[in-house]
Design an enzyme around this catalytic site. Structure first.
Site, PDB file in Angstrom:
ATOM      1  N   HIS A   1       0.831  -1.203   0.000  1.00  0.00           N
ATOM      2  CA  HIS A   1       0.000   0.000   0.000  1.00  0.00           C
ATOM      3  C   HIS A   1       0.871   1.262   0.000  1.00  0.00           C
ATOM      4  O   HIS A   1       0.704   2.149  -0.856  1.00  0.00           O
ATOM      5  CB  HIS A   1      -0.896  -0.030   1.240  1.00  0.00           C
ATOM      6  CG  HIS A   1      -1.808   1.134   1.409  1.00  0.00           C
ATOM      7  ND1 HIS A   1      -3.156   1.068   1.135  1.00  0.00           N
ATOM      8  CD2 HIS A   1      -1.583   2.406   1.839  1.00  0.00           C
ATOM      9  CE1 HIS A   1      -3.712   2.253   1.383  1.00  0.00           C
ATOM     10  NE2 HIS A   1      -2.779   3.074   1.810  1.00  0.00           N
ATOM     11  N   GLU A   2       1.800   1.330   0.945  1.00  0.00           N
ATOM     12  CA  GLU A   2       2.635   2.529   1.058  1.00  0.00           C
ATOM     13  C   GLU A   2       3.576   2.690  -0.138  1.00  0.00           C
ATOM     14  O   GLU A   2       3.869   3.815  -0.551  1.00  0.00           O
ATOM     15  CB  GLU A   2       3.428   2.503   2.372  1.00  0.00           C
ATOM     16  CG  GLU A   2       2.574   2.513   3.635  1.00  0.00           C
ATOM     17  CD  GLU A   2       1.606   3.687   3.712  1.00  0.00           C
ATOM     18  OE1 GLU A   2       1.849   4.725   3.067  1.00  0.00           O
ATOM     19  OE2 GLU A   2       0.589   3.564   4.423  1.00  0.00           O
TER      20      GLU A   2
ATOM     21  N   HIS B   1       1.722   4.507  -2.807  1.00  0.00           N
ATOM     22  CA  HIS B   1       1.814   5.958  -2.600  1.00  0.00           C
ATOM     23  C   HIS B   1       3.165   6.483  -3.076  1.00  0.00           C
ATOM     24  O   HIS B   1       3.257   7.513  -3.766  1.00  0.00           O
ATOM     25  CB  HIS B   1       1.688   6.290  -1.103  1.00  0.00           C
ATOM     26  CG  HIS B   1       0.306   6.204  -0.558  1.00  0.00           C
ATOM     27  ND1 HIS B   1      -0.777   6.821  -1.143  1.00  0.00           N
ATOM     28  CD2 HIS B   1      -0.178   5.591   0.555  1.00  0.00           C
ATOM     29  CE1 HIS B   1      -1.863   6.586  -0.415  1.00  0.00           C
ATOM     30  NE2 HIS B   1      -1.523   5.841   0.612  1.00  0.00           N
TER      31      HIS B   1
ATOM     32  N   HIS C   1       3.526   6.575  -6.811  1.00  0.00           N
ATOM     33  CA  HIS C   1       2.665   7.637  -7.348  1.00  0.00           C
ATOM     34  C   HIS C   1       3.402   8.970  -7.237  1.00  0.00           C
ATOM     35  O   HIS C   1       3.470   9.754  -8.200  1.00  0.00           O
ATOM     36  CB  HIS C   1       1.348   7.669  -6.569  1.00  0.00           C
ATOM     37  CG  HIS C   1       0.277   8.502  -7.203  1.00  0.00           C
ATOM     38  ND1 HIS C   1      -0.999   8.600  -6.688  1.00  0.00           N
ATOM     39  CD2 HIS C   1       0.278   9.288  -8.318  1.00  0.00           C
ATOM     40  CE1 HIS C   1      -1.725   9.411  -7.452  1.00  0.00           C
ATOM     41  NE2 HIS C   1      -0.968   9.847  -8.438  1.00  0.00           N
TER      42      HIS C   1
END
Length: 603
Positions: free
Chosen positions: A392-393, A396, A399
């Site tokens: 998940h991180e 980020h 991105h």
């Protein structure tokens, strides 16, 4: 890293598990040089006040200087705060963070005239200024965005006051953060082996997944008993932050704090309300899941501390950090070679602070400055949940990496509304990979249960949080006091509604609002749920369409803040103005629930 019963000190953590903040500043002295530079540039930008309408050159020079100041300020603040997050009790970095925060307030105050001054320029004159100076074409989107805020922008003197107030307004969040991360101490509890082990926020999730119900109950009660000792203090900080949101909304002439928050992303309130209404309509699915959990556990009563332990208890999935990294890299191969190359760089080049240490900020996040690579804070524990958190991180982080590499500083910062898409898409691809790979029925049951938990924790739970935020802000706007009792009562009512009749809603959970840091960042959590829905749709497109969908998705990652969030998602292939993506995500939840019931013989 060796497991210990008590947390290691920061100095005891091997460097290989620490992020390299030296990539931001090699020394604190280098940080000081940029602080001095910002102060000098701040005086320069102050001198430009009252000149923006005189010429296109004056306007351009001011906007360029504003970008340069904020770019360096970001770097200064990120470094100080992340150094403090390594060890919150470190007074050196407490001081640097306070100085960075004060500096940010001074800079904000010094530049507060810019927006009102631009808004005071008549539209025709502003257009002539842009045409007279070629470099202003770069700022066309920014100038259009400033104009959109015209009804909610105050006079220059009032904006200066608002900027000065911002440091005071951040106090409730700071107070909660210091209490939650530095001052609160949890008791020792007895683990499965009969050993006395220190309870920490990082270990709490691990205890909640324990097969031993006594351990779960003990950890649950110990955690909330500790927060209960501070319930009135935390209620005061939360009430203060809600009053801040209401004050800002009223001062800037918004209808409500909710609408004020949504306006920045150009999101209509119908998107927020559609989420709550659509999830509310599908609560029977959540109740059915709770009922299945109770049935598979074979218990007379299902408690809140039974929600996180896998229903398929005979499957043990311990996942060390190194294994998590290799699994994530394999799972994200559908995103292409370039994505994989950047991912590898992130895992091997000091982007990640891996393990928990004494005083370290809890949880996980991705952050960084435009001029350096992104960073990820973890408090890794060897379980499935932490592997998914890492994926998940890193979503980020990549991105941010792609946005920063492909957008100028002015438009690199993507909106929070789209921020959860990249992170959750990584989780969806990781789950798909693991379900495809497994041939073991028990493991498949475990993974489906875990995926259902992702839906429960992200789509249902975050929507419940969003409904709670809407409720407490609405009550504050009606001058209803927010006390520890009322905050707990409202929170309990939502838990009962969301979990249904088969769940014993323990009285301790009424205090859960007291430990949710996201409530200090108003109306943020709903974006987890909308992002989850969008990511579910996009991951399906990537797996089914292949390269065309990958190209659309990478273009989305590279787009930063170059357009409004809903427009960016439409280009990527998802329309979030419709409740359909939420319905589609909930349809996946239903299919998974059907399969779990069938595999477990519970139908």
């Amino acid at each position: 890293m060796n497991k210990t019963k008590t947390l290691p000190k920061r100095s005891e953590v091997p460097n290989e598990w620490k992020w390299k903040l030296e990539d931001i500043y090699a020394t604190d002295a280098a940080w000081e040089q940029d602080v001095a530079k910002i102060k000098e540039m701040t005086e320069q930008i102050k001198a430009k006040q009252g000149t923006l309408a005189e010429s296109g050159k004056n306007l351009l020079d001011t906007l360029l200087l504003q970008d340069e100041i904020t770019k360096i300020l970001d770097r200064v603040y990120v470094y100080a705060r992340m150094r403090r997050d390594e060890e919150n009790s470190n007074s050196t970095y407490q001081a640097l963070t306070d100085r960075a925060s004060s500096l940010a307030t001074q800079v904000s105050s010094a530049m507060s005239y810019i927006q009102p001054e631009i808004l005071a320029i008549p539209s025709e004159q502003l257009e002539k200024l842009q045409q007279s100076e070629e470099g202003l074409e770069h700022y066309r989107l920014l100038l259009e965005e400033i104009t959109r805020f015209k009804p909610h922008t105050l006079s220059a003197s009032e904006e200066a006051i608002m900027a000065q107030v911002s440091e005071l307004a951040s106090a409730p969040g700071k107070i909660f953060g210091m209490l939650n991360n530095a001052d609160i101490k949890f008791p020792m509890i007895t683990n499965e082996k009969g050993e006395e082990v220190e309870l920490t926020k990082g270990r709490y999730t691990q205890f909640m997944e324990s097969k031993d119900r006594r351990v779960r109950k003990e950890a649950f009660e110990a955690l909330y008993a500790t927060y209960g000792k501070h319930r009135n203090t935390i209620a005061a900080t939360l009430a203060s932050v809600v009053k801040r949101d209401v004050f800002y909304a009223r001062t800037r002439k918004y209808e409500s704090a909710l609408k004020a928050s949504l306006f920045a992303d150009n999101i209509d309130q119908s998107v927020y309300d559609n989420l709550i209404e659509t999830v509310r309509e599908h609560l029977p699915l959540m109740h059915r899941y709770v009922s299945l959990r109770k049935k598979l556990f074979g218990v007379d009563e299902l408690h809140m501390y039974d929600l996180y332990v896998p229903m398929v208890q005979e499957v043990e999935m311990e996942i060390p950090y190194e294994q998590a990294v290799s699994t994530i890299k394999e799972a994200l191969k559908p995103l292409g070679d370039d994505y994989g190359k950047v991912l590898e760089e992130g895992f091997t080049s000091g982007w990640i602070d891996v393990y928990e240490n004494e005083g370290k900020t809890s949880g996980a996040y991705s952050w960084g400055a435009y001029t350096t690579h992104p960073y990820v804070l973890m408090n890794y524990q060897d379980n499935v949940n932490n592997m998914f958190t890492l994926a998940h991180e890193m979503g980020h982080a990549l991105h941010s990496y792609y946005s920063n590499k492909n957008q100028p500083y002015t438009y690199a910062d993507y909106r929070i509304f789209v921020a959860e898409v990249a992170s959750t898409l990584n989780e969806a691809l990781l789950m798909h990979h693991m379900l495809e790979k497994t041939t073991d029925k028990g493991e498949r049951l475990y993974l489906i249960n875990y995926y259902l938990e992702q839906f429960r924790g992200t789509l249902f739970r975050q929507t419940m949080f969003a409904e709670y935020e809407k409720l407490i802000h609405a009550n504050s706007e009606k001058e209803v006091p927010l006390t520890a009792d009322s905050l707990s009562e409202w929170y309990r009512e939502l838990n009962v509604a969301y979990h249904g009749d088969e769940m014993i809603v323990d009285e301790q959970i009424d205090l859960e609002w007291a430990r949710i840091p996201h409530f200090y960042n108003n109306f943020y959590v709903y974006k987890y749920a909308t992002g989850f829905s969008a990511a579910t749709a996009l991951s399906k497109q990537i797996l089914e369409e292949g390269q065309p969908a990958v190209e659309r998705y990478l273009a989305f990652l590279k787009s930063g803040g170059s357009d409004y969030p809903l427009n960016l998602l439409k280009k990527a292939g998802v329309d979030m103005t419709s409740p359909q993506p939420i319905r589609d995500a909930l349809a996946v939840f239903k299919d998974l629930l059907d399969e779990l019931e069938e595999l477990a013989g519970a139908k």
